[in-house]
Motif scaffolding. Structure first.
Motif, PDB file in Angstrom:
ATOM      1  N   PRO A  44      -4.420   2.051  -4.637  1.00  0.00           N
ATOM      2  CA  PRO A  44      -5.032   0.964  -5.405  1.00  0.00           C
ATOM      3  C   PRO A  44      -4.907  -0.406  -4.750  1.00  0.00           C
ATOM      4  CG  PRO A  44      -2.985   1.699  -6.434  1.00  0.00           C
ATOM      5  CD  PRO A  44      -3.306   2.686  -5.354  1.00  0.00           C
ATOM      6  N   TRP A  45      -3.808  -0.638  -4.017  1.00  0.00           N
ATOM      7  CA  TRP A  45      -3.641  -1.940  -3.383  1.00  0.00           C
ATOM      8  C   TRP A  45      -4.688  -2.149  -2.300  1.00  0.00           C
ATOM      9  CZ3 TRP A  45      -2.726  -4.365   1.249  1.00  0.00           C
ATOM     10  CH2 TRP A  45      -2.287  -5.695   1.172  1.00  0.00           C
ATOM     11  N   GLN A  46      -4.936  -1.142  -1.468  1.00  0.00           N
ATOM     12  CA  GLN A  46      -5.949  -1.268  -0.421  1.00  0.00           C
ATOM     13  C   GLN A  46      -7.353  -1.364  -1.013  1.00  0.00           C
ATOM     14  OE1 GLN A  46      -5.834  -1.786   2.741  1.00  0.00           O
ATOM     15  NE2 GLN A  46      -3.698  -1.446   3.259  1.00  0.00           N
ATOM     16  N   VAL A  47      -7.590  -0.716  -2.144  1.00  0.00           N
ATOM     17  CA  VAL A  47      -8.889  -0.811  -2.814  1.00  0.00           C
ATOM     18  C   VAL A  47      -9.190  -2.251  -3.196  1.00  0.00           C
ATOM     19  CG1 VAL A  47     -10.077  -0.258  -4.984  1.00  0.00           C
ATOM     20  CG2 VAL A  47      -9.072   1.567  -3.620  1.00  0.00           C
ATOM     21  N   VAL A  48      -8.218  -2.922  -3.807  1.00  0.00           N
ATOM     22  CA  VAL A  48      -8.425  -4.308  -4.211  1.00  0.00           C
ATOM     23  C   VAL A  48      -8.499  -5.219  -2.996  1.00  0.00           C
ATOM     24  CG1 VAL A  48      -7.393  -6.244  -5.467  1.00  0.00           C
ATOM     25  CG2 VAL A  48      -7.377  -3.957  -6.474  1.00  0.00           C
TER      26      VAL A  48
ATOM     27  N   THR B 102      -4.408   5.562   2.670  1.00  0.00           N
ATOM     28  CA  THR B 102      -4.069   4.232   3.175  1.00  0.00           C
ATOM     29  C   THR B 102      -4.621   4.026   4.577  1.00  0.00           C
ATOM     30  OG1 THR B 102      -2.038   4.295   1.863  1.00  0.00           O
ATOM     31  CG2 THR B 102      -2.153   2.663   3.640  1.00  0.00           C
ATOM     32  N   GLU B 103      -4.466   5.031   5.429  1.00  0.00           N
ATOM     33  CA  GLU B 103      -4.956   4.908   6.804  1.00  0.00           C
ATOM     34  C   GLU B 103      -6.461   4.702   6.840  1.00  0.00           C
ATOM     35  OE1 GLU B 103      -1.505   7.853   8.705  1.00  0.00           O
ATOM     36  OE2 GLU B 103      -3.538   8.592   8.341  1.00  0.00           O
ATOM     37  N   VAL B 104      -7.182   5.416   5.993  1.00  0.00           N
ATOM     38  CA  VAL B 104      -8.640   5.272   5.962  1.00  0.00           C
ATOM     39  C   VAL B 104      -9.035   3.902   5.421  1.00  0.00           C
ATOM     40  CG1 VAL B 104     -10.764   6.136   4.896  1.00  0.00           C
ATOM     41  CG2 VAL B 104      -9.075   7.747   5.794  1.00  0.00           C
ATOM     42  N   LEU B 105      -8.421   3.490   4.307  1.00  0.00           N
ATOM     43  CA  LEU B 105      -8.823   2.243   3.664  1.00  0.00           C
ATOM     44  C   LEU B 105      -8.389   1.015   4.442  1.00  0.00           C
ATOM     45  CD1 LEU B 105      -8.198   3.163  -0.080  1.00  0.00           C
ATOM     46  CD2 LEU B 105     -10.331   3.231   1.220  1.00  0.00           C
TER      47      LEU B 105
ATOM     48  N   PRO C  35      -3.512  20.518   2.761  1.00  0.00           N
ATOM     49  CA  PRO C  35      -3.447  19.193   2.141  1.00  0.00           C
ATOM     50  C   PRO C  35      -2.912  18.132   3.094  1.00  0.00           C
ATOM     51  CG  PRO C  35      -2.586  20.866   0.655  1.00  0.00           C
ATOM     52  CD  PRO C  35      -2.767  21.523   1.993  1.00  0.00           C
ATOM     53  N   VAL C  36      -3.264  16.904   2.819  1.00  0.00           N
ATOM     54  CA  VAL C  36      -2.783  15.766   3.597  1.00  0.00           C
ATOM     55  C   VAL C  36      -2.013  14.843   2.665  1.00  0.00           C
ATOM     56  CG1 VAL C  36      -4.614  15.877   5.324  1.00  0.00           C
ATOM     57  CG2 VAL C  36      -4.994  14.586   3.224  1.00  0.00           C
ATOM     58  N   PRO C  37      -1.118  14.010   3.198  1.00  0.00           N
ATOM     59  CA  PRO C  37      -0.317  13.141   2.328  1.00  0.00           C
ATOM     60  C   PRO C  37      -1.132  11.971   1.791  1.00  0.00           C
ATOM     61  CG  PRO C  37       0.206  12.721   4.624  1.00  0.00           C
ATOM     62  CD  PRO C  37      -0.716  13.899   4.616  1.00  0.00           C
ATOM     63  N   THR C  38      -0.586  11.324   0.774  1.00  0.00           N
ATOM     64  CA  THR C  38      -1.236  10.162   0.175  1.00  0.00           C
ATOM     65  C   THR C  38      -1.488   9.072   1.203  1.00  0.00           C
ATOM     66  OG1 THR C  38      -0.247  10.636  -1.980  1.00  0.00           O
ATOM     67  CG2 THR C  38      -0.949   8.373  -1.590  1.00  0.00           C
TER      68      THR C  38
ATOM     69  N   ASP D 225       0.840  -1.191   0.000  1.00  0.00           N
ATOM     70  CA  ASP D 225       0.000   0.000   0.000  1.00  0.00           C
ATOM     71  C   ASP D 225       0.879   1.247   0.000  1.00  0.00           C
ATOM     72  OD1 ASP D 225       0.872   0.424   2.656  1.00  0.00           O
ATOM     73  OD2 ASP D 225      -0.925  -0.465   3.526  1.00  0.00           O
ATOM     74  N   CYS D 226       0.243   2.401   0.193  1.00  0.00           N
ATOM     75  CA  CYS D 226       0.950   3.686   0.045  1.00  0.00           C
ATOM     76  C   CYS D 226       1.289   4.331   1.382  1.00  0.00           C
ATOM     77  CB  CYS D 226       0.108   4.639  -0.802  1.00  0.00           C
ATOM     78  SG  CYS D 226      -0.166   4.070  -2.492  1.00  0.00           S
ATOM     79  N   ASP D 227       1.495   3.508   2.396  1.00  0.00           N
ATOM     80  CA  ASP D 227       1.732   4.049   3.733  1.00  0.00           C
ATOM     81  C   ASP D 227       2.988   4.908   3.814  1.00  0.00           C
ATOM     82  OD1 ASP D 227       1.123   4.126   6.643  1.00  0.00           O
ATOM     83  OD2 ASP D 227       3.040   3.072   6.779  1.00  0.00           O
ATOM     84  N   ASP D 228       3.957   4.682   2.940  1.00  0.00           N
ATOM     85  CA  ASP D 228       5.209   5.439   3.018  1.00  0.00           C
ATOM     86  C   ASP D 228       5.174   6.732   2.207  1.00  0.00           C
ATOM     87  OD1 ASP D 228       5.113   3.928   0.654  1.00  0.00           O
ATOM     88  OD2 ASP D 228       7.292   3.972   0.437  1.00  0.00           O
TER      89      ASP D 228
END
Length: 475
Positions: free
Chosen positions: A349-353, A438-441, A431-434, A47-50
Motif C-alpha cells: 500500500p505504501w508504494q501504491v500511494v 514492492t520490487e515491481v512497484l 509462490p513469490v514473497p510479498t 514499503d514491504c521490502d522486508d
C-alpha cells in the motif's frame, strides 16, 4: 510501542517446548498476517521490502513429487502449533502483538474486521490502523489425511476445547480445504480464531491513540458457506468460498473433488466428511456478531460513530475501493489513470500511494476472482497502464486462472499492460514473497506530493456511491 521495523517475521518454529509467542502462533500463510504487516508498514511510511516469507507449499520444488509432499508435510508440522500447547495460547496476547505493529500517535479513525486488501488500502488512504477481528493458526495433526475431514473434526474437537477453555472471549471456525491448502490439510488443521468481544489490548490502544469522537469502521465479509455447529463456539466447514469451488464440489460424488484429491495425494473413495446440520452460515472470515456488538458498545461510550460495511463478495469491496482511490487521486490533481492489479500476498500500500496508483486487489488467483477484475476494468474508464501481479497459488487446479486470463487483464492498459514476469515464470506452482510487489512497484515513477489523508466521512461516502450497485452495504 514496538514499531513494525523491529518486528522480525518468523517463518517457522520447532514445537519442542515452552509457550509459543504470538508470531509463532499466527500462521504466516494466513491472509491476516500479511495484510496486517503491510498496513503497519504503510503507517510507518515504509514499503514491504522486508516481507520475504515464502509459503510452505512453494518449497522443495526440485524434489520428486512423493518426496516433496513428505518434505513439505514435515516443514508444515514443524511450523505448526503443537496440540499440547494450544491451551497455553492467550488471545489477549495475540491482540497485544497486533497493536504493537502500529506507531503510537493520534489517529482520526480505525478500521476493524475481515481480512481484505481493500481494508489495507482504505486504512492507508485515511492514515488509520486496521485491527483484524480474527487470527488464524495451523495446529499439527499427526496421522492426518487429506481425504478425512471427519477425522480432522475429531482431532480438532479436543484441540479447540483446550483453546476455548483458556479463552472464553474467542470462537473458532475450523476449515478443512484440500483445494485451498493442498496436502497441508493432511498434516495440520486450520483454526480461524475470532474474537467475541473487543480484547483488552485493543481497548487500551484505542484509548491511547484514537482521537476523541473519531469514527469507527467495521468491515465484514458476508459470504456464506455450509457450516457445522461442532460445539459451543466451535464450528466446522469443508472447503470455503476462497477456493474458487462451490459447496457441491466437495461432495463425494463430485469429479472436481476427485481431481483435487488426486493432486493432493488423497483418494475420493476414502473421503469422509461430517454431515452438515446447518445448511448455511457465514464463511470463515466473517466477523462474530458478539464482537461487532462489543465494538458498537465501546464506540457509543466513547462518543464515536460505528459504521458498518458488509461485502457479499471480495470483488465488491475491491472495486469500490479502487474507484474511491481514483476519485481521491483526481481530487488531489493527479490523473488516476494508472492501475495495479494485486493478488493475495502481492500487495504494497505504501508504494501504491507513493506512485499515485489505483489499486484493485484480487483475493487469490481463482478464475472467478480474476474474471471479476476483468469485468471491473471493462466497466471502468480506461487506464493508460495496467500492471498485474499474479500470485502463484502453489498448486494447480481447474479453479485457478491461467496465465492467458491474467494477460487479458493486463491488456486493458491503453498504452501499456504488464504482467510481472517473475511471478508468471513460476506460475501456478511457485509462490513469490510479498516483497516482489514492492520490487515491481518501485519501478513506477513517483507521483508526489502524496494526497492529503482521505477523511473517514469521504471514504464512507465513496464506498456507498461506488459499491451500492455491487451489493456493498454501508450503514
Amino acid at each position: 510501542m514496538r514499531g513494525a521495523g523491529r518486528v522480525r517475521e518468523i517463518t517457522g518454529w520447532l514445537a519442542t517446548g515452552g509457550v509459543p509467542a504470538p508470531q509463532q502462533i499466527v500462521s504466516p500463510d494466513s491472509p491476516c498476517r500479511v495484510l496486517l504487516a503491510a498496513t503497519a508498514r504503510a503507517l510507518h511510511g515504509r514499503d514491504c521490502d522486508d516481507l520475504r516469507y515464502l509459503p510452505i507449499l512453494s518449497r522443495f520444488r526440485s524434489t520428486p513429487e512423493p518426496l516433496r509432499r513428505a518434505a513439505v508435510a514435515r516443514a508444515a508440522a514443524r511450523a505448526a502449533v503443537a496440540p499440547q500447547h494450544v491451551g497455553e495460547i492467550d488471545g489477549d496476547q495475540i491482540a497485544q502483538w497486533v497493536v504493537e505493529h502500529y506507531p503510537q500517535r493520534w489517529y482520526p479513525g480505525v478500521v476493524f474486521g475481515s481480512p481484505h486488501g481493500g481494508a489495507v488500502h482504505l486504512a492507508t488512504a485515511m492514515g488509520v490502523p486496521w485491527l483484524p477481528s480474527e487470527f488464524e493458526m495451523a495446529v499439527h495433526w499427526p496421522q492426518g489425511s487429506v481425504d478425512d475431514p471427519a477425522g480432522a473434526l475429531v482431532h480438532g474437537g479436543g484441540v479447540v476445547d483446550r483453546l476455548l477453555g483458556a479463552n472464553p472471549g474467542l470462537a473458532v471456525r475450523q476449515v478443512h480445504d484440500p483445494a485451498g491448502r493442498g496436502h497441508l490439510v493432511g498434516c495440520t488443521i486450520t483454526l480461524v480464531a475470532r474474537w467475541c468481544e473487543l480484547p483488552v489490548p485493543y481497548r487500551r490502544f484505542l484509548a491511547a491513540c484514537l482521537a476523541p469522537a473519531s469514527p469507527v469502521i467495521m468491515l465484514r465479509d458476508a459470504r456464506t458457506w455450509p457450516v457445522l455447529d461442532a460445539g459451543t463456539r466451535h464450528s466446522f466447514q469443508v472447503g470455503g468460498p476462497a477456493s474458487g469451488l462451490e459447496p457441491d464440489d466437495y461432495l463425494p460424488t463430485s469429479e472436481q473433488l476427485g481431481r483435487v484429491l488426486r493432486h493432493t495425494g488423497g483418494d475420493r473413495s476414502q473421503w469422509r466428511a461430517p454431515a452438515v446440520a446447518c445448511p448455511i452460515g457465514f464463511a470463515e472470515h466473517s466477523v462474530e456478531p458478539a464482537f461487532e456488538e462489543s465494538v458498537g458498545s465501546w464506540a457509543e461510550t466513547a462518543g464515536s460513530a460505528l459504521h458498518r460495511v458488509l461485502f457479499p463478495r471480495p470483488e465488491a469491496l475491491s472495486a469500490a475501493t479502487a474507484d474511491l482511490y481514483r476519485g481521491w487521486l483526481r481530487g488531489a490533481g493527479k490523473t488516476g489513470n494508472r492501475c495495479v492489479i494485486e493478488c493475495g500476498r502481492l500487495i504494497d500500500p505504501w508504494q501504491v500511494v507513493r506512485a499515485g496508483l489505483v489499486p484493485y486487489w484480487c483475493e487469490n488467483a481463482a478464475r472467478r476472482t480474476v474474471s471479476a477484475a476483468e469485468w471491473w476494468l471493462a466497466g471502468s474508464s480506461s487506464f493508460s497502464s495496467v500492471d498485474v501481479l499474479p500470485e502463484p497459488p502453489g498448486l494447480d487446479s481447474e479453479a485457478v486462472a491461467g496465465l492467458a486470463q491474467w494477460r487479458a487483464v493486463a491488456s486493458f492498459g491503453r498504452r501499456r499492460g504488464a504482467l510481472d514476469r517473475v511471478a508468471a515464470r513460476g506460475y501456478p506452482g511457485n509462490p513469490v514473497p510479498t516483497r516482489r510487489a514492492t520490487e515491481v512497484l518501485r519501478g513506477q515513477p513517483y507521483d508526489l506530493p502524496r494526497p492529503a489523508p482521505l477523511p473517514v466521512g469521504a471514504a464512507l461516502g465513496g464506498l456507498r456511491e461506488n459499491g451500492t450497485s455491487l451489493g456493498l452495504l454501508v450503514c
